[in-house]
Design a protein around this motif. Structure first.
Motif, mmCIF file in Angstrom:
data_model
loop_
_atom_site.group_PDB
_atom_site.id
_atom_site.type_symbol
_atom_site.label_atom_id
_atom_site.label_comp_id
_atom_site.label_asym_id
_atom_site.label_seq_id
_atom_site.Cartn_x
_atom_site.Cartn_y
_atom_site.Cartn_z
ATOM 1 N N ARG A 147 0.838 -1.195 0.000
ATOM 2 C CA ARG A 147 0.000 0.000 0.000
ATOM 3 C C ARG A 147 0.875 1.248 0.000
ATOM 4 O O ARG A 147 1.911 1.277 0.664
ATOM 5 N N ARG B 52 -0.261 4.009 1.233
ATOM 6 C CA ARG B 52 -0.592 4.696 2.470
ATOM 7 C C ARG B 52 -1.486 3.830 3.337
ATOM 8 O O ARG B 52 -2.456 3.245 2.844
ATOM 9 N N THR B 53 -1.168 3.729 4.620
ATOM 10 C CA THR B 53 -2.012 3.015 5.576
ATOM 11 C C THR B 53 -2.117 3.859 6.837
ATOM 12 O O THR B 53 -1.241 4.674 7.131
ATOM 13 N N GLU C 208 -5.070 0.282 10.931
ATOM 14 C CA GLU C 208 -5.098 -0.821 9.969
ATOM 15 C C GLU C 208 -3.895 -1.737 10.121
ATOM 16 O O GLU C 208 -3.944 -2.904 9.735
ATOM 17 N N ARG C 209 -2.806 -1.224 10.673
ATOM 18 C CA ARG C 209 -1.548 -1.984 10.742
ATOM 19 C C ARG C 209 -1.447 -2.846 12.006
ATOM 20 O O ARG C 209 -0.466 -3.558 12.197
ATOM 21 N N LYS D 31 3.671 -0.242 4.764
ATOM 22 C CA LYS D 31 3.079 -0.619 3.485
ATOM 23 C C LYS D 31 2.194 -1.861 3.567
ATOM 24 O O LYS D 31 1.740 -2.384 2.551
ATOM 25 N N THR E 25 -0.962 -4.088 6.045
ATOM 26 C CA THR E 25 -2.016 -4.015 7.068
ATOM 27 C C THR E 25 -2.023 -5.309 7.870
ATOM 28 O O THR E 25 -1.425 -6.313 7.469
ATOM 29 N N GLU F 272 -12.507 0.933 2.453
ATOM 30 C CA GLU F 272 -12.582 1.104 0.999
ATOM 31 C C GLU F 272 -14.030 1.208 0.538
ATOM 32 O O GLU F 272 -14.361 2.044 -0.318
#
Length: 294
Positions: free
Chosen positions: A23, A25-26, A30-31, A86, A88, A195
């Motif tokens: 990704r 951007r996170t 989310e990580r 980068k 999740t 999303e």
């Protein structure tokens, strides 16, 4: 030949097919991966877990961006692992068995790993009260309409995952009062996928033969200010004292926007002027509410 019809993925299929590509951007939430442990009182070997949980996916040929950056334990004993920028948590959990085996090798208290879910709340506008609102005193009857709204959304958009039942934006008493004069109102819907939330904010939703616009919902916190009663901790749409407004300029029983100058000057409507006799609607002091120090 007619147009090609592409079937939508159900929410279950969407969950099973997690995109593990890097990704750009996170966000931090989310990580994160929640690590459940049998005995939370025992100290967590955080550094050893990072080393073990990175060595395992490397051997399993996981993409290089799916690695654990940090493991930490908060004051309540909750242990979380955080991936690199980068990836999740859901990406990393594609290799869950590998990660679990590695983690248990250094900490036999590890029981389970799961993604840190961040749900997304949106405002769904112009929802039909005739179909979805039942102003009965019976709670079961009132909830029936919102259950129907959830069902209609899921039937029209099977790929959207709604973990919670929708609720009305307005306070129940205000909605009951306004239901006699309005035919539509705003509801709050909760989506599991960021999303999906971003997509329908742009595209809207078609429900019950009508296209509905969508806005992001921001929860009112202790700093939220109500322009009706001039109270704190809630927004205008959730005010329980709508029938008792207060002016933040003179403290009288009208809304600030309706405040009038003593000399009836139109230019001073809703504004402070030299004729204003200041009185705080909260404490009765000789000042406006806006002059109070926080």
């Amino acid at each position: 030949m007619g147009p090609k019809i592409t079937s939508r993925k159900t929410k279950k299929q969407a969950r099973e097919e997690i995109d593990i590509s890097p990704r750009n951007r996170t966000i931090s939430a989310e990580r994160r991966i929640i690590i459940e442990r049998k005995n939370e009182k025992e100290p967590c070997p955080a550094a050893e877990l990072v080393v073990a949980m990175n060595a395992a996916p490397s051997k399993a040929n996981a993409p290089a961006h799916i690695r654990i950056q940090k493991v930490e334990e908060n004051e309540k004993g909750t242990v979380t692992a955080r991936t690199g920028p980068k990836a999740t948590g859901l990406m990393a959990l594609n290799f869950k068995e590998t990660l679990m085996k590695a983690a248990r090798g250094v900490d036999n208290n590890v029981e389970q790993m799961k993604a840190n879910e961040t749900w997304h709340k949106l405002k769904l506008h112009a929802v039909s009260l005739n179909r979805y609102y039942h102003p009965d005193n019976n709670e079961e009857a009132r909830e029936k309409g919102l259950s129907q709204l959830k069902k209609d959304i899921e039937n029209a958009y099977p790929e959207i995952d709604l973990p919670l039942k929708p609720r009305w934006l307005l306070h129940p008493e205000r909605l009951r009062e306004r239901a006699n004069s309005i035919t539509h109102s705003t509801a709050i819907i909760t989506l599991r996928s960021g999303e999906d939330a971003e997509r329908i904010r742009k595209e809207g939703l078609w429900i019950y033969g009508k296209q509905h616009t969508i806005d992001k919902y921001i929860q009112g916190g202790p700093d939220a200010f109500c322009e009706i009663c001039c109270g704190w901790g809630h927004g205008t749409h959730r005010c329980e004292r709508a029938e008792k407004p207060a002016c933040l300029l003179c403290g009288s029983g009208h809304r600030t926007k309706d405040h009038k100058c003593r000399e009836e000057r139109k230019a001073c409507l809703g504004r402070s002027c030299r004729q204003l006799v200041k009185r705080c609607c909260n404490c009765g002091g000789a000042h406006t509410l806006s002059q109070m120090s926080v």
